[in-house]
Motif scaffolding. Sequence first.
Motif, short mmCIF file in Angstrom:
data_model
loop_
_atom_site.label_atom_id
_atom_site.label_comp_id
_atom_site.label_asym_id
_atom_site.label_seq_id
_atom_site.Cartn_x
_atom_site.Cartn_y
_atom_site.Cartn_z
N ALA A 1 11.78 -6.96 8.11
CA ALA A 1 10.48 -7.74 7.91
C ALA A 1 9.48 -7.32 8.98
N GLU A 2 9.92 -6.89 10.15
CA GLU A 2 9.21 -6.45 11.14
C GLU A 2 8.44 -5.20 10.91
N VAL A 3 9.14 -4.08 10.53
CA VAL A 3 8.86 -2.89 9.89
C VAL A 3 7.89 -2.96 8.72
N ARG A 4 8.02 -4.04 7.74
CA ARG A 4 7.02 -4.24 6.77
C ARG A 4 5.96 -4.67 7.10
N SER A 5 5.89 -5.79 7.81
CA SER A 5 4.60 -6.34 8.38
C SER A 5 3.62 -5.35 8.97
N ARG A 6 4.40 -4.54 10.05
CA ARG A 6 3.41 -3.56 10.59
C ARG A 6 3.22 -2.42 9.54
N LEU A 7 3.74 -2.18 8.60
CA LEU A 7 3.49 -1.03 7.97
C LEU A 7 2.33 -1.48 7.09
N ALA A 8 2.50 -2.68 6.48
CA ALA A 8 1.38 -3.16 5.51
C ALA A 8 -0.05 -3.09 6.19
N GLU A 9 0.04 -3.58 7.35
CA GLU A 9 -1.11 -3.81 8.24
C GLU A 9 -1.70 -2.17 8.45
#
Length: 246
Positions: free
Chosen positions: A225-233
Amino acid sequence: MLGKALATTAGNLFLLLGSLVLGIVTIAAGWLPPRGRWALAVTRAWAAGLLRVSGVRLVVHRAAELDPGSSYVYLANHQSLFDIPALLLAVPGRFRMVAKQSLFRIPVFGWALQAAGFVSVDRADRTAARQSFAAAERRLRSGGSILLFPEGTRSTGDTLLPFKRGGFLLALRTGLPIVPVGIRGTRAVQARGQRSIQPGVVEVRFGAPIVVADFGVRRKRELMAEVRSRLAELAGMRPGEVAEAG
């Protein structure tokens, strides 16, 4: 800036002939010691040539300095064929990509990928996929970094697709930090299924490394979830649902 018609003609011609010539050179360079290093240099020359003749300008942003001599697990979003040349030029140091098995079946091009030390993965076959990630783990432990597309395929919208677990398990097993990499602009250059090439600017944005030891296997979903959030940004996309695919 090149016009669309000229970029399409020059880019596709380079993909055909340039890939053939440089593929042969990559195969030959793959035998030179240290194995894989010269082959990677040739693939980077291929990437620079493809972007140039297609009228694509590459801009790289880094949230933190990355040590070219250290090892990382790079996880990037995937929108276009042009993600590959952009990443070949943007990612520092020695690294290999994990790519779908079908690319390795292309004569010369696939042999060149193998010579460069890239790792093939057949996600339709779980046993073969496990073997591929075991090979990727061995490559990581021998030095260098690895790059994966956690979505597993190119997205066609502005929302990240569900993530595959492989890259995260690889980072957790090796203890190496994950670096999220957001790519912007490649879909506008050439969307999935399109032959035409639109000249433009492609941005590759590197996030700060994420220390996986802060999460551990039990908190794998939180890590994803953390990687997904940062990657989306970084990619300028919507994260979508935090889904874990096999």
